[in-house]
Design an enzyme around this catalytic site. Structure first.
Site, PDB file in Angstrom:
ATOM      1  CD  GLN A  13      -3.126  -0.776   0.412  1.00  0.00           C
ATOM      2  OE1 GLN A  13      -3.006  -0.583  -0.794  1.00  0.00           O
ATOM      3  NE2 GLN A  13      -4.298  -0.722   1.015  1.00  0.00           N
ATOM      4  CB  ILE A  14       3.499   2.594   2.254  1.00  0.00           C
ATOM      5  CG1 ILE A  14       2.565   2.584   3.472  1.00  0.00           C
ATOM      6  CG2 ILE A  14       4.342   3.873   2.280  1.00  0.00           C
ATOM      7  CD1 ILE A  14       3.268   2.621   4.822  1.00  0.00           C
ATOM      8  N   GLY A  15       4.219   1.389  -0.594  1.00  0.00           N
ATOM      9  CA  GLY A  15       5.167   1.337  -1.711  1.00  0.00           C
ATOM     10  C   GLY A  15       4.534   1.831  -3.013  1.00  0.00           C
ATOM     11  CG  ASP A  34       6.584  -6.837  -2.536  1.00  0.00           C
ATOM     12  OD1 ASP A  34       6.067  -5.847  -1.981  1.00  0.00           O
ATOM     13  OD2 ASP A  34       6.457  -8.011  -2.101  1.00  0.00           O
ATOM     14  CB  ILE A 119       8.044   3.494   6.097  1.00  0.00           C
ATOM     15  CG1 ILE A 119       8.631   4.620   5.243  1.00  0.00           C
ATOM     16  CG2 ILE A 119       6.658   3.884   6.588  1.00  0.00           C
ATOM     17  CD1 ILE A 119       7.721   5.099   4.106  1.00  0.00           C
ATOM     18  CG  ASN A 121       5.272   0.898  12.419  1.00  0.00           C
ATOM     19  OD1 ASN A 121       6.009   1.720  12.943  1.00  0.00           O
ATOM     20  ND2 ASN A 121       4.098   1.203  11.864  1.00  0.00           N
ATOM     21  CG  HIS A 176       5.785   5.880  14.676  1.00  0.00           C
ATOM     22  ND1 HIS A 176       4.947   6.948  14.504  1.00  0.00           N
ATOM     23  CD2 HIS A 176       5.269   4.871  13.934  1.00  0.00           C
ATOM     24  CE1 HIS A 176       3.966   6.603  13.694  1.00  0.00           C
ATOM     25  NE2 HIS A 176       4.130   5.351  13.343  1.00  0.00           N
TER      26      HIS A 176
HETATM   27  P1  A3D Z   1       1.617  -3.815   2.890  1.00  0.00           P
HETATM   28  O1  A3D Z   1       0.613  -3.210   1.988  1.00  0.00           O
HETATM   29  O2  A3D Z   1       1.334  -5.137   3.503  1.00  0.00           O
HETATM   30  O3  A3D Z   1       3.001  -3.899   2.073  1.00  0.00           O
HETATM   31  C1  A3D Z   1       4.133  -4.532   2.579  1.00  0.00           C
HETATM   32  C2  A3D Z   1       4.828  -5.204   1.411  1.00  0.00           C
HETATM   33  O4  A3D Z   1       6.048  -5.772   1.884  1.00  0.00           O
HETATM   34  C3  A3D Z   1       4.011  -6.365   0.798  1.00  0.00           C
HETATM   35  O5  A3D Z   1       3.798  -6.116  -0.585  1.00  0.00           O
HETATM   36  C4  A3D Z   1       4.906  -7.583   1.034  1.00  0.00           C
HETATM   37  O6  A3D Z   1       4.874  -8.510  -0.042  1.00  0.00           O
HETATM   38  C5  A3D Z   1       6.278  -6.935   1.135  1.00  0.00           C
HETATM   39  N1  A3D Z   1       7.268  -7.765   1.798  1.00  0.00           N
HETATM   40  C6  A3D Z   1       7.106  -8.607   2.851  1.00  0.00           C
HETATM   41  N2  A3D Z   1       8.289  -9.190   3.146  1.00  0.00           N
HETATM   42  C7  A3D Z   1       9.202  -8.686   2.274  1.00  0.00           C
HETATM   43  C8  A3D Z   1      10.585  -8.889   2.086  1.00  0.00           C
HETATM   44  N3  A3D Z   1      11.283  -9.750   2.844  1.00  0.00           N
HETATM   45  N4  A3D Z   1      11.216  -8.212   1.097  1.00  0.00           N
HETATM   46  C9  A3D Z   1      10.520  -7.344   0.310  1.00  0.00           C
HETATM   47  N5  A3D Z   1       9.211  -7.113   0.437  1.00  0.00           N
HETATM   48  C10 A3D Z   1       8.559  -7.775   1.419  1.00  0.00           C
HETATM   49  O7  A3D Z   1       1.970  -2.808   4.089  1.00  0.00           O
HETATM   50  P2  A3D Z   1       2.003  -1.194   4.053  1.00  0.00           P
HETATM   51  O8  A3D Z   1       2.665  -0.753   2.807  1.00  0.00           O
HETATM   52  O9  A3D Z   1       0.668  -0.679   4.404  1.00  0.00           O
HETATM   53  O10 A3D Z   1       2.937  -0.927   5.322  1.00  0.00           O
HETATM   54  C11 A3D Z   1       4.306  -1.266   5.290  1.00  0.00           C
HETATM   55  C12 A3D Z   1       4.955  -1.080   6.652  1.00  0.00           C
HETATM   56  O11 A3D Z   1       4.906   0.305   7.010  1.00  0.00           O
HETATM   57  C13 A3D Z   1       4.288  -1.838   7.815  1.00  0.00           C
HETATM   58  O12 A3D Z   1       5.285  -2.394   8.653  1.00  0.00           O
HETATM   59  C14 A3D Z   1       3.532  -0.741   8.550  1.00  0.00           C
HETATM   60  O13 A3D Z   1       3.344  -1.050   9.911  1.00  0.00           O
HETATM   61  C15 A3D Z   1       4.472   0.413   8.369  1.00  0.00           C
HETATM   62  N6  A3D Z   1       3.884   1.738   8.579  1.00  0.00           N
HETATM   63  C16 A3D Z   1       4.647   2.654   9.225  1.00  0.00           C
HETATM   64  C17 A3D Z   1       4.182   3.920   9.450  1.00  0.00           C
HETATM   65  C18 A3D Z   1       5.021   4.921  10.157  1.00  0.00           C
HETATM   66  O14 A3D Z   1       4.622   6.033  10.366  1.00  0.00           O
HETATM   67  C19 A3D Z   1       6.360   4.553  10.612  1.00  0.00           C
HETATM   68  C20 A3D Z   1       2.900   4.286   9.006  1.00  0.00           C
HETATM   69  C21 A3D Z   1       2.134   3.332   8.333  1.00  0.00           C
HETATM   70  C22 A3D Z   1       2.646   2.044   8.122  1.00  0.00           C
END
Ligand code: A3D
Length: 320
Positions: A13-15, A34, A119, A121, A176
């Site tokens: 989602q973030i990526g 990914d 980013i 967590n 955070h």
């Molecule tokens: P999500 O949409 O699940 O995306 C994470 C991606 O990481 C998925 O596409 C997975 O396939 C991929 N992935 C898993 N393992 C690996 C690996 N070993 N190598 C490469 N890719 C991998 O999650 P998201 O994008 O919503 O969130 C990502 C992270 O950001 C999570 O840990 C959240 O908790 C964190 N986050 C942090 C904040 C801050 O303010 C710090 C805010 C929101 C989310």
């Protein structure tokens, strides 16, 4: 001059949102990495196909091969898992620590000169571990959290005062997590600190306290609404602000999870502090003064981060 190269590790989602924002802002060529096959390729192609209508140029590549991030100027790491309703960020520690190991090794091997923004967590512990696994200088590895937490605070304040977001500045420091430290004294509307605005009758102390608590719970509020993941628009925008500060040498003063050794009474740890980001990465940690109440809140938050770092060391004793 060649366009900068931006590697996004994690295409969830973030990526995906990061890739779209980097495209619209024409920050550089984007590589989405990914482990999930097809997702980074599909998102990269979809964004590239939006170029003609939006009017941007650039190359967008999705990949499952770390070799494709070679020579990246910036890496933004979102690989791992987000939380679900009822989970705290800290519940993600064990699983995301393993992810940081593989990501750190990938960056070390292929993009050792990059400015790395983490980013994933629980943020402060993960950026610390990522810096160790990648072996990059600490000024080139930083965590995004303070910009987001401050943006949430600014949004709530602008709504409360019915003024433009642009005129609200705010500082949220510390880890955070639930112990994050929104600093009212250092947060202003057009330069007027929040405690003065309370005295001026613009709001009440009760309303301000409620806004501060809502800021602390800002991530959980979105998780509770979405139910299937966590926030992604504002986190991505916040990280892009940091990447832009580095790529364009803007010398922005932004709260980030940076390595602090000496300032704010801290010895060698990552936590949210005011920093200056420019072409040198984290060029400076701003050593602000806190009053006794602020210091007590900050110390509590620092202790929470230390607890998470100790938990990481318990899981992987190679971390020092
Ligand atoms: P999500 O949409 O699940 O995306 C994470 C991606 O990481 C998925 O596409 C997975 O396939 C991929 N992935 C898993 N393992 C690996 C690996 N070993 N190598 C490469 N890719 C991998 O999650 P998201 O994008 O919503 O969130 C990502 C992270 O950001 C999570 O840990 C959240 O908790 C964190 N986050 C942090 C904040 C801050 O303010 C710090 C805010 C929101 C989310």
């Amino acid at each position: 001059m060649a366009r900068p190269k931006i590697a996004l590790i994690g295409a969830g989602q973030i990526g995906g949102t990061l890739a779209h924002l980097a495209a619209i802002k024409e920050l550089g060529d984007v590589v989405l990495f990914d482990i999930a096959e097809g997702i980074p390729q599909g998102k990269a192609l979809d964004i590239a196909e939006s170029g003609p209508a939006e009017g941007f140029d650039g190359s967008f590549k999705g990949t499952n091969d770390y070799a494709d991030i070679a020579g990246a100027d910036v890496c933004i790491v979102t690989a791992g898992v987000p939380r679900k309703p009822g989970m705290s960020r800290d519940d993600l520690l064990g699983i995301n620590l393993k992810v940081m190991k593989s990501v750190g090794e990938g960056i070390k091997a292929h993009a050792p000169d990059a400015f790395v923004i983490c980013i994933t967590n629980p943020l402060d512990a993960m950026v610390w571990a990522l810096q160790q696994y990648a072996g990059l200088p600490a000024n080139k590895v930083v965590g995004m959290a303070g910009v987001l937490d401050s943006a949430r605070f600014r949004h709530f304040l602008a709504t409360e005062f019915n003024v433009s977001m642009r005129d609200v500045t705010a500082f949220v420091l510390g880890g955070h997590g639930d112990t994050m430290v929104p600093l009212a004294r250092y947060s202003t509307v057009g330069g007027i600190p929040l405690p003065d605005l309370v005295e001026m009758g613009w709001t009440t102390q009760e309303s301000l306290d409620a806004i501060i608590q809502r800021t602390r719970d800002g991530g959980a509020e979105i998780v509770g609404l979405l139910k299937t993941g966590s926030a992604f628009y504002a986190p991505a925008t916040s990280a892009i602000e940091m990447a832009e500060a580095y790529l364009r040498d803007q010398k922005r003063l932004l709260p980030c999870a940076a390595y602090v050794d000496g300032a704010l009474g801290l010895e060698g740890m990552y936590v949210g502090v005011p920093t200056i980001i420019g072409a040198g990465g984290i060029e400076r940690v701003v050593d602000i003064k806190m009053n006794a109440d602020e210091q007590a809140m900050f110390d509590k938050s620092v202790d929470a981060v230390k607890g998470l770092v100790d938990a990481c060391k318990g899981i992987d004793p190679t971390l020092a």
